[in-house]
Design a protein around this motif. Structure first.
Motif, PDB file in Angstrom:
ATOM      1  N   MET A   1      -2.787 -13.343   0.489  1.00 16.94           N
ATOM      2  CA  MET A   1      -3.144 -12.383   1.493  1.00 16.94           C
ATOM      3  C   MET A   1      -1.903 -11.551   1.758  1.00 16.94           C
ATOM      4  SD  MET A   1      -4.638 -13.118   5.329  1.00 16.94           S
ATOM      5  CE  MET A   1      -3.851 -14.695   5.347  1.00 16.94           C
ATOM      6  N   TYR A   2      -2.032 -10.252   1.537  1.00 19.73           N
ATOM      7  CA  TYR A   2      -0.908  -9.342   1.729  1.00 19.73           C
ATOM      8  C   TYR A   2      -1.185  -8.431   2.917  1.00 19.73           C
ATOM      9  CZ  TYR A   2       0.469 -11.223  -2.672  1.00 19.73           C
ATOM     10  OH  TYR A   2       0.828 -12.100  -3.660  1.00 19.73           O
ATOM     11  N   LEU A   3      -0.232  -8.346   3.812  1.00 15.59           N
ATOM     12  CA  LEU A   3      -0.349  -7.579   5.044  1.00 15.59           C
ATOM     13  C   LEU A   3       0.612  -6.409   4.936  1.00 15.59           C
ATOM     14  CD1 LEU A   3       0.118 -10.779   7.239  1.00 15.59           C
ATOM     15  CD2 LEU A   3      -2.029  -9.923   6.275  1.00 15.59           C
ATOM     16  N   ALA A   4       0.085  -5.241   4.580  1.00 14.82           N
ATOM     17  CA  ALA A   4       0.958  -4.105   4.297  1.00 14.82           C
ATOM     18  C   ALA A   4       0.268  -2.798   4.660  1.00 14.82           C
ATOM     19  CB  ALA A   4       1.337  -4.093   2.818  1.00 14.82           C
ATOM     20  N   GLY A   5       1.068  -1.797   4.960  1.00 11.96           N
ATOM     21  CA  GLY A   5       0.535  -0.485   5.278  1.00 11.96           C
ATOM     22  C   GLY A   5       0.036   0.276   4.063  1.00 11.96           C
ATOM     23  N   ARG A   6       0.542  -0.101   2.887  1.00 12.31           N
ATOM     24  CA  ARG A   6       0.127   0.547   1.630  1.00 12.31           C
ATOM     25  C   ARG A   6      -0.402  -0.500   0.668  1.00 12.31           C
ATOM     26  NH1 ARG A   6       5.412   2.946  -0.172  1.00 12.31           N
ATOM     27  NH2 ARG A   6       6.323   2.384   1.800  1.00 12.31           N
ATOM     28  N   THR A   7      -1.159  -0.049  -0.301  1.00 14.35           N
ATOM     29  CA  THR A   7      -1.689  -0.957  -1.306  1.00 14.35           C
ATOM     30  C   THR A   7      -0.540  -1.698  -1.985  1.00 14.35           C
ATOM     31  OG1 THR A   7      -3.473   0.608  -1.736  1.00 14.35           O
ATOM     32  CG2 THR A   7      -3.153  -1.131  -3.360  1.00 14.35           C
ATOM     33  N   PRO A   8      -0.575  -3.040  -1.991  1.00 17.97           N
ATOM     34  CA  PRO A   8       0.504  -3.792  -2.647  1.00 17.97           C
ATOM     35  C   PRO A   8       0.363  -3.721  -4.169  1.00 17.97           C
ATOM     36  CG  PRO A   8      -1.153  -5.285  -1.774  1.00 17.97           C
ATOM     37  CD  PRO A   8      -1.555  -3.906  -1.355  1.00 17.97           C
ATOM     38  N   PRO A   9       1.431  -4.043  -4.884  1.00 21.18           N
ATOM     39  CA  PRO A   9       1.356  -4.062  -6.344  1.00 21.18           C
ATOM     40  C   PRO A   9       0.327  -5.090  -6.818  1.00 21.18           C
ATOM     41  CG  PRO A   9       3.620  -4.403  -5.581  1.00 21.18           C
ATOM     42  CD  PRO A   9       2.742  -4.411  -4.388  1.00 21.18           C
ATOM     43  N   ALA A  10      -0.225  -4.829  -7.968  1.00 19.76           N
ATOM     44  CA  ALA A  10      -1.190  -5.765  -8.557  1.00 19.76           C
ATOM     45  C   ALA A  10      -0.494  -7.084  -8.890  1.00 19.76           C
ATOM     46  CB  ALA A  10      -1.790  -5.162  -9.817  1.00 19.76           C
ATOM     47  N   VAL A  11      -1.223  -8.164  -8.733  1.00 21.07           N
ATOM     48  CA  VAL A  11      -0.716  -9.505  -9.057  1.00 21.07           C
ATOM     49  C   VAL A  11      -1.739 -10.190  -9.949  1.00 21.07           C
ATOM     50  CG1 VAL A  11       0.723  -9.777  -6.995  1.00 21.07           C
ATOM     51  CG2 VAL A  11      -1.685 -10.416  -6.905  1.00 21.07           C
ATOM     52  N   PRO A  12      -1.301 -11.160 -10.758  1.00 19.97           N
ATOM     53  CA  PRO A  12      -2.229 -11.799 -11.702  1.00 19.97           C
ATOM     54  C   PRO A  12      -3.073 -12.918 -11.078  1.00 19.97           C
ATOM     55  CG  PRO A  12      -0.006 -12.588 -12.093  1.00 19.97           C
ATOM     56  CD  PRO A  12       0.092 -11.517 -11.032  1.00 19.97           C
ATOM     57  N   TRP A  13      -3.115 -13.021  -9.765  1.00 18.94           N
ATOM     58  CA  TRP A  13      -3.933 -14.034  -9.105  1.00 18.94           C
ATOM     59  C   TRP A  13      -4.871 -13.342  -8.119  1.00 18.94           C
ATOM     60  CZ3 TRP A  13       1.443 -14.078  -9.026  1.00 18.94           C
ATOM     61  CH2 TRP A  13       2.037 -13.505  -7.908  1.00 18.94           C
ATOM     62  N   ASP A  14      -5.834 -14.090  -7.633  1.00 16.53           N
ATOM     63  CA  ASP A  14      -6.787 -13.569  -6.662  1.00 16.53           C
ATOM     64  C   ASP A  14      -6.040 -13.245  -5.377  1.00 16.53           C
ATOM     65  OD1 ASP A  14      -9.260 -12.879  -5.600  1.00 16.53           O
ATOM     66  OD2 ASP A  14      -9.701 -14.925  -4.958  1.00 16.53           O
ATOM     67  N   ALA A  15      -6.151 -12.020  -4.902  1.00 20.08           N
ATOM     68  CA  ALA A  15      -5.408 -11.605  -3.713  1.00 20.08           C
ATOM     69  C   ALA A  15      -6.286 -10.727  -2.823  1.00 20.08           C
ATOM     70  CB  ALA A  15      -4.157 -10.836  -4.121  1.00 20.08           C
ATOM     71  N   ARG A  16      -5.988 -10.758  -1.548  1.00 21.42           N
ATOM     72  CA  ARG A  16      -6.643  -9.896  -0.567  1.00 21.42           C
ATOM     73  C   ARG A  16      -5.563  -9.083   0.120  1.00 21.42           C
ATOM     74  NH1 ARG A  16      -9.842 -12.013  -3.115  1.00 21.42           N
ATOM     75  NH2 ARG A  16     -11.718 -13.151  -2.552  1.00 21.42           N
ATOM     76  N   TRP A  17      -5.931  -7.845   0.468  1.00 24.54           N
ATOM     77  CA  TRP A  17      -5.010  -6.956   1.146  1.00 24.54           C
ATOM     78  C   TRP A  17      -5.599  -6.571   2.495  1.00 24.54           C
ATOM     79  CZ3 TRP A  17      -5.426  -1.120   0.585  1.00 24.54           C
ATOM     80  CH2 TRP A  17      -4.473  -0.470   1.363  1.00 24.54           C
ATOM     81  N   ILE A  18      -4.809  -6.746   3.540  1.00 27.62           N
ATOM     82  CA  ILE A  18      -5.170  -6.261   4.863  1.00 27.62           C
ATOM     83  C   ILE A  18      -4.255  -5.082   5.154  1.00 27.62           C
ATOM     84  CG2 ILE A  18      -5.266  -6.769   7.330  1.00 27.62           C
ATOM     85  CD1 ILE A  18      -5.672  -9.732   6.605  1.00 27.62           C
ATOM     86  N   ARG A  19      -4.857  -3.904   5.354  1.00 28.67           N
ATOM     87  CA  ARG A  19      -4.034  -2.733   5.694  1.00 28.67           C
ATOM     88  C   ARG A  19      -3.491  -2.970   7.101  1.00 28.67           C
ATOM     89  NH1 ARG A  19      -3.550   2.452   3.767  1.00 28.67           N
ATOM     90  NH2 ARG A  19      -5.403   2.209   2.486  1.00 28.67           N
ATOM     91  N   TRP A  20      -2.162  -3.163   7.159  1.00 24.80           N
ATOM     92  CA  TRP A  20      -1.542  -3.579   8.419  1.00 24.80           C
ATOM     93  C   TRP A  20      -0.139  -2.980   8.462  1.00 24.80           C
ATOM     94  CZ3 TRP A  20      -2.622  -9.195  10.233  1.00 24.80           C
ATOM     95  CH2 TRP A  20      -2.095  -9.418  11.503  1.00 24.80           C
ATOM     96  N   PRO A  21       0.025  -1.807   9.061  1.00 28.15           N
ATOM     97  CA  PRO A  21       1.350  -1.177   9.118  1.00 28.15           C
ATOM     98  C   PRO A  21       2.362  -2.050   9.875  1.00 28.15           C
ATOM     99  CG  PRO A  21      -0.378   0.378   9.706  1.00 28.15           C
ATOM    100  CD  PRO A  21      -1.014  -0.980   9.669  1.00 28.15           C
ATOM    101  N   ASP A  22       3.602  -1.927   9.489  1.00 30.97           N
ATOM    102  CA  ASP A  22       4.690  -2.704  10.094  1.00 30.97           C
ATOM    103  C   ASP A  22       4.754  -2.481  11.604  1.00 30.97           C
ATOM    104  OD1 ASP A  22       6.815  -4.451  10.074  1.00 30.97           O
ATOM    105  OD2 ASP A  22       8.260  -3.016   9.277  1.00 30.97           O
ATOM    106  N   PHE A  23       4.923  -3.551  12.345  1.00 28.32           N
ATOM    107  CA  PHE A  23       5.024  -3.574  13.806  1.00 28.32           C
ATOM    108  C   PHE A  23       3.724  -3.171  14.514  1.00 28.32           C
ATOM    109  CE2 PHE A  23       9.461  -3.006  12.499  1.00 28.32           C
ATOM    110  CZ  PHE A  23      10.019  -4.115  13.112  1.00 28.32           C
ATOM    111  N   ARG A  24       2.633  -3.117  13.790  1.00 28.82           N
ATOM    112  CA  ARG A  24       1.360  -2.695  14.382  1.00 28.82           C
ATOM    113  C   ARG A  24       0.314  -3.788  14.222  1.00 28.82           C
ATOM    114  NH1 ARG A  24       1.944   2.614  15.913  1.00 28.82           N
ATOM    115  NH2 ARG A  24       3.640   3.665  14.853  1.00 28.82           N
TER     116      ARG A  24
END
Length: 103
Positions: free
Chosen positions: A1-24
């Motif tokens: 689970m990646y918590l980032a304001g921008r799309t994270p880099p692709a990874v070779p495992w199952d991953a989820r992205w939560i659009r979550w800007p820093d300090f917000r």
């Protein structure tokens, strides 16, 4: 689970992205709640990674939400994560409020 304001880099495992800007907070709280619930369910049988840029605010907030799902009372979740993960976890007042309201 990646918590980032921008799309994270692709990874070779199952991953989820939560659009979550820093300090917000997550830009879509409903999607964040669904992904956190999924992570909590998966951690019963799998290793689950939680990551953001600095590893304190967003990660600490997500860990506090996972602690609530695992039975820690909402009013104690931030203190629990600060004791067991990082004393600097959950950095902002709005992140603390997000945890307190999490279900």
């Amino acid at each position: 689970m990646y918590l980032a304001g921008r799309t994270p880099p692709a990874v070779p495992w199952d991953a989820r992205w939560i659009r979550w800007p820093d300090f917000r907070l997550p830009t879509d709280p409903g999607a964040a709640r669904r992904i956190l619930h999924e992570a909590w369910q998966r951690c019963a049988t799998e290793r689950v990674e939680v990551a953001c840029g600095g590893g304190r605010g967003r990660t600490g907030t997500a860990l506090a939400c996972l602690a609530i799902l695992d039975g820690v009372p909402p009013g104690e979740a931030v203190a629990y994560v600060r004791e067991h993960y990082s004393h600097r976890a959950v950095e902002t007042p709005w992140q603390r409020r997000f945890v307190a309201a999490f279900r």
